[in-house]
Design a protein around this motif. Structure first.
Motif: not given
Length: 232
Positions: A144-151, A215-230
């Motif tokens: 639920x943080x930057x790890x969501x993006x890095x993974x 890193x802990x302050x960066x959260x994943x998108x709230x929904x699928x449509x918010x994925x990076x690159x939309x």
């Protein structure tokens, strides 16, 4: 099937019909306007309706083909038991599933060529990201943080390089590809071990406190449509 009948179909059904028809032409014309027009003609679809569902023509069909592969990967996972595997082997299995369900290698190859073009690169990157997000989510990732993006970023690199290797692999049952995949995942695991070692180092731990808090302050998108690159 007549255009009148097609106009009553659900958009997802019509997309599937157009995609199935297009796959018969992709080997000759790629994911091109010619392929899209041939799919319209073969299905008897109203061209206006087809354009409404696929504003970018064959590009949207290529993306639909990629999403179909993701769905088939998840369906295969639902029929498998990976509980006895190490986590890194579960990831490898998912990537292998994703490639194995792509039964038309030439369609995939043509898609790679299409999304290598600058005007379609963002859509291609988003498609790969979506695949990797589907893998991590299916395997129960709860970050639920930057790890969501890095993974997902790291797995995107592993998946993309393995895909390119697979396209050129003529070894029996693509054994060379699966060995290549294992090496790439081993490289990632070595990097994770280094990170874990740095966190345990009493001298470096205070220096990592700030970056880890950020890193802990960066959260994943709230929904699928918010994925990076939309693309809006």
């Amino acid at each position: 099937m007549s255009s009148q009948e097609n106009q009553t179909d659900q958009p997802s059904d019509l997309m599937s019909q157009l995609l199935d028809a297009a796959l018969l032409h992709v080997v000759f014309d790629g994911w091109s306007e010619a392929t899209f027009e041939a799919a319209i003609a073969d299905t008897g679809t109203n061209p206006v309706l087809a354009r409404a569902i696929c504003p970018r023509g064959a590009v949207d069909l290529a993306l639909a083909y990629h999403r179909r592969g993701d769905q088939m990967m998840l369906a295969r996972l639902a029929q498998s038991d990976l509980s006895a595997l190490r986590f890194r082997d579960r990831i490898a299995a998912m990537v292998r599933y994703r490639l194995e369900v792509a039964d038309d290698k030439e369609a995939v190859r043509r898609g790679v060529t299409l999304f290598a073009l600058p005007q379609h690169a963002a859509a291609g990157a988003k498609a790969v990201w979506g695949t990797c997000d589907a893998i991590w989510t299916a395997l129960g990732d709860a970050s639920d943080d930057l790890n969501w993006y890095s993974k997902r970023t790291i797995l995107s690199g592993v998946y993309s390089s393995t895909l390119l290797y697979w396209l050129g692999d003529d070894s029996p049952d693509h054994q060379a590809t699966w060995e290549f995949l294992d090496r790439r995942i081993d490289n990632v695991m070595q990097f994770e071990k280094v990170k874990a070692g740095l966190r345990k180092n009493p001298l470096l731990k205070p220096l990592l406190a700030g970056p880890e808090w950020l890193s802990s302050q960066i959260k994943p998108p709230a929904a699928q449509d918010d994925l990076p690159g939309r693309q809006d």
